[in-house]
Design an enzyme around this catalytic site. Structure first.
Site, short mmCIF file in Angstrom:
data_model
loop_
_atom_site.label_atom_id
_atom_site.label_comp_id
_atom_site.label_asym_id
_atom_site.label_seq_id
_atom_site.Cartn_x
_atom_site.Cartn_y
_atom_site.Cartn_z
N TYR A 153 0.86 -1.19 0.00
CA TYR A 153 0.00 0.00 0.00
C TYR A 153 0.90 1.23 0.00
O TYR A 153 1.78 1.36 0.85
CB TYR A 153 -0.92 0.03 1.24
CG TYR A 153 -1.70 1.31 1.32
CD1 TYR A 153 -2.85 1.49 0.56
CD2 TYR A 153 -1.25 2.38 2.10
CE1 TYR A 153 -3.55 2.68 0.59
CE2 TYR A 153 -1.95 3.58 2.14
CZ TYR A 153 -3.10 3.72 1.39
OH TYR A 153 -3.78 4.91 1.41
N ASP A 247 9.23 2.84 1.28
CA ASP A 247 8.15 3.67 1.80
C ASP A 247 8.06 3.41 3.31
O ASP A 247 7.49 2.42 3.75
CB ASP A 247 6.85 3.28 1.07
CG ASP A 247 5.64 4.04 1.58
OD1 ASP A 247 5.76 4.73 2.61
OD2 ASP A 247 4.57 3.93 0.95
C1 LIG Z 1 -0.51 6.03 5.05
C2 LIG Z 1 0.45 5.55 4.04
C3 LIG Z 1 0.59 6.19 2.80
C4 LIG Z 1 -0.28 7.34 2.38
O1 LIG Z 1 -0.14 8.46 3.18
P1 LIG Z 1 -1.27 9.60 3.14
O2 LIG Z 1 -0.72 10.67 4.02
O3 LIG Z 1 -2.51 8.97 3.67
O4 LIG Z 1 -1.40 10.05 1.74
C5 LIG Z 1 1.55 5.70 1.93
N1 LIG Z 1 2.33 4.67 2.26
C6 LIG Z 1 2.23 4.03 3.45
C7 LIG Z 1 3.15 2.90 3.77
C8 LIG Z 1 1.28 4.44 4.38
O5 LIG Z 1 1.15 3.79 5.53
#
Ligand SMILES: *Cc1c(COP(=O)(O)O)cnc(C)c1O
Length: 428
Positions: A153, A247
């Site tokens: 995600y 990420d």
């Molecule tokens: C929450 C999340 C996102 C997205 O962040 P937003 O601030 O909601 O746009 C992207 N990558 C990971 C791993 C996340 O947990």
């Protein structure tokens, strides 16, 4: 929407405003009405009708120091009185520059160029743009795809949905409208490793970067993998001249037990994304941080080689002041030890859930505790049962999980886990 649980005590603003609100991830016809919250402190949410809930989620994994930390509040108040916001195109300021140098010092390796944005999804988009333009600037026009993973995600925007799990994710409905990337299984056993290498080799000529969440795929269902998987990815990226994007929006800032999850694998990504706990859960801010060699691919006499991105609220001084204050707290208070203690309590107190009917797995890593069920027929109804017990826990997919503030008191943590056990044992 179902009747508001706050009953006759709903405040006027709630009744007036709710018909004009579109809530996230909710079927607005059938979803339970949201709770009217009026106050937070520590790990407590206070509702308009006077009830209080112990928070097990920390505002979508962000509020790592608990709510309303006085040090963060003071930093925002001071910044608010001096300079709430200026544009970052042509002017810079102390909160952003101090934050950039502090992040560079904290992060492993030469991760030293910080690009600020205002949400996690956008920071991932920026990482993807960097990875694509990194090739273009070198005259490689064919390598525009990402290799991403099942269970992953990376955000809700159109570009980031395309690197989420295409079937399991929340975004399969949009499939036709999304860019096509390569989605592989994480190399975790013989079969998945073979499939990963097959896709990698087959598509290497069109892939610019490998992107993953390190150690924990969060919104995909709190799926854990070992540091060895990350070492395999780092090696594969090196062998095929690909960038590795980690990420760490969820895992960054201590959640998995180290400041950054990649430290546990002893690897350094080419690009890292940070958000969620960056400001201690107080304001919207995200950062995309690049290794020196990535940044250097944009240095050129050709103006078209510049990174063409610039959010209006980029590096908002208030948000940067929050983030600096949050980093102070990581320096001054024993956050990583607190995470170790949380992990021990989670492991001990969630373990009995394993014996309950319908429970498939119990797992903990750092300040993340997960009870995975065979199936949750109605996560919304389950959430209401937790609320009735005085705790704020938000089940999704087939999991009930805790991601508490690192400052949570042990008795509150035990209350959360005992409530999970009780509610799940009454499931049948
Ligand atoms: C929450 C999340 C996102 C997205 O962040 P937003 O601030 O909601 O746009 C992207 N990558 C990971 C791993 C996340 O947990």
């Amino acid at each position: 929407m179902q009747a508001a649980p706050n009953g006759p005590t709903n405040p006027e603003w709630y009744e007036e405003g709710l018909p004009h609100i579109w809530l996230p991830y909710a079927q607005m016809k059938t979803a339970s009405a949201p709770l009217a919250a009026v106050k937070t402190y520590g790990t407590t949410l206070e509702l308009a009708d006077g009830r209080t809930l112990t928070d097990g989620v920390a505002a979508w994994w962000t509020a790592c120091h608990g709510y309303n930390h006085p040090h963060i509040r003071k930093a925002v108040e001071t910044q608010l009185a001096t300079m709430p916001h200026i544009m970052f195109g042509g002017t810079v300021h102390e909160p952003a520059l101090r934050l950039a140098s502090r992040l560079s010092a904290m992060l492993p390796g030469d991760l030293e160029r910080v690009f600020f944005t205002d949400s996690g999804s956008v920071s991932v988009e920026v990482a993807m743009k960097m990875a694509i333009q990194y090739r273009l600037n070198k005259g490689q026009t064919k390598r525009t795809k990402m290799l991403a993973f099942k269970g992953g995600y990376h955000g809700d925007t159109l570009a980031t949905m395309a690197v989420c799990d295409p079937e399991e994710g929340m975004h399969h409905l949009y499939g036709q409208a999304l860019a096509k990337h390569i989605i592989a299984p994480l190399p975790q056993d013989e079969a998945s490793t073979a499939e990963f290498y097959r896709l990698l080799k087959h598509h290497a000529h069109e892939i610019t970067a490998i992107i993953t969440e390190p150690l924990v795929q969060g919104a995909g269902g709190m799926l854990f993998h070992t540091p060895e998987v990350l070492r395999i990815l780092r090696k594969a990226a090196d062998e095929h001249d690909m960038l590795l994007i980690l990420d760490e929006i969820f895992t960054g800032f201590g959640r998995t037990g180290t400041l950054f999850a990649c430290e546990q694998a002893g690897i350094v990504p080419d690009i890292i994304t940070l958000s969620k706990a960056l400001t201690g859960g107080t304001m919207a801010l995200a950062a995309t941080v690049a290794l020196r060699h990535v940044f250097e691919a944009f240095l050129s006499d050709n103006p078209e080689h510049a990174l063409m991105h610039g959010p209006t609220f980029m590096a908002n001084p208030l948000a940067c002041a929050c983030a600096n204050a949050s980093l102070d707290l990581f320096e001054q208070e024993p956050r990583l030890e607190q995470v170790q203690r949380i992990q021990a309590v989670l492991a001990e107190t969630l373990e009995p859930c394993r014996a309950l009917p319908g429970v498939k797995d119990v797992r903990t890593l750092g300040a993340i505790g997960v009870v995975e069920l065979e199936k949750i027929a109605n996560p919304d109804a389950l959430r209401q049962r937790f609320i009735a017990q005085g705790v704020w826990i938000r089940p999704f997919r087939s999991i009930v999980y805790l991601t508490p503030a690192f400052t949570i008191m042990e008795q509150d943590l035990r209350k959360l886990t005992a409530t999970i056990y009780r509610v799940l044992s009454e499931q049948t």
